[in-house]
Design an enzyme around this catalytic site. Sequence first.
Site, mmCIF file in Angstrom:
data_model
loop_
_atom_site.group_PDB
_atom_site.id
_atom_site.type_symbol
_atom_site.label_atom_id
_atom_site.label_comp_id
_atom_site.label_asym_id
_atom_site.label_seq_id
_atom_site.Cartn_x
_atom_site.Cartn_y
_atom_site.Cartn_z
ATOM 1 N N GLU A 63 0.826 -1.204 0.000
ATOM 2 C CA GLU A 63 0.000 0.000 0.000
ATOM 3 C C GLU A 63 0.864 1.259 0.000
ATOM 4 O OE1 GLU A 63 -3.900 -1.816 2.274
ATOM 5 O OE2 GLU A 63 -2.693 -0.347 3.334
ATOM 6 N N GLU A 74 -1.151 -10.125 -6.273
ATOM 7 C CA GLU A 74 -1.112 -10.879 -7.522
ATOM 8 C C GLU A 74 -0.268 -10.165 -8.570
ATOM 9 O OE1 GLU A 74 -3.663 -10.037 -5.606
ATOM 10 O OE2 GLU A 74 -5.425 -11.288 -6.007
ATOM 11 N N CYS A 115 -6.551 -7.187 -10.978
ATOM 12 C CA CYS A 115 -5.681 -8.371 -10.964
ATOM 13 C C CYS A 115 -6.180 -9.434 -11.933
ATOM 14 C CB CYS A 115 -5.575 -8.931 -9.548
ATOM 15 S SG CYS A 115 -4.538 -7.892 -8.485
#
Length: 160
Positions: A63, A74, A115
């Site tokens: 983050e 991912e 993702c």
Amino acid sequence: MKKDIQISYEQYQSSNELAEIEKELYLKAKEARENAYAPYSQFFVGCAVLLENGDIHVGNNQENAAYPSGLCAERTAMFWISANFPDENIEKVFVVGGPKELSLTRAPIPPCGACRQSMMEYESKQNKNITLYFANLNDEVIKVNAIKDLLPFYFDGTFL
């Protein structure tokens, strides 16, 4: 004309029901999750990727205070793999995610839309299905046989 889309998937109540390589991927994804950098959401995700050559690589979410500058587990794993092993096919992806506190786990956590689209790019590139597993912290697992099963109207290079 109305049409329906059906998705075929398998559900496991425990990772103990998986084959040995899937158990290993589950454990590596769970371990990678512990190293995620998620100070804002407290939502930790780990990912383990099995390459066709048998190597396993991991990633976790990263983050950033300047949302949305972070990156999901991912994509962290798959982008690193593509940068370092561009000719290796991806066989399986295993994702384990959930809130930091184990007591707050829910149903198995699927990949987000970004993702799914990113994984679909690699599935299209290699012209071979990527098996996807996603799990929660209660050890429940869902398996789909291809990324396109989760993203049936995917966008790829054929549209360009």
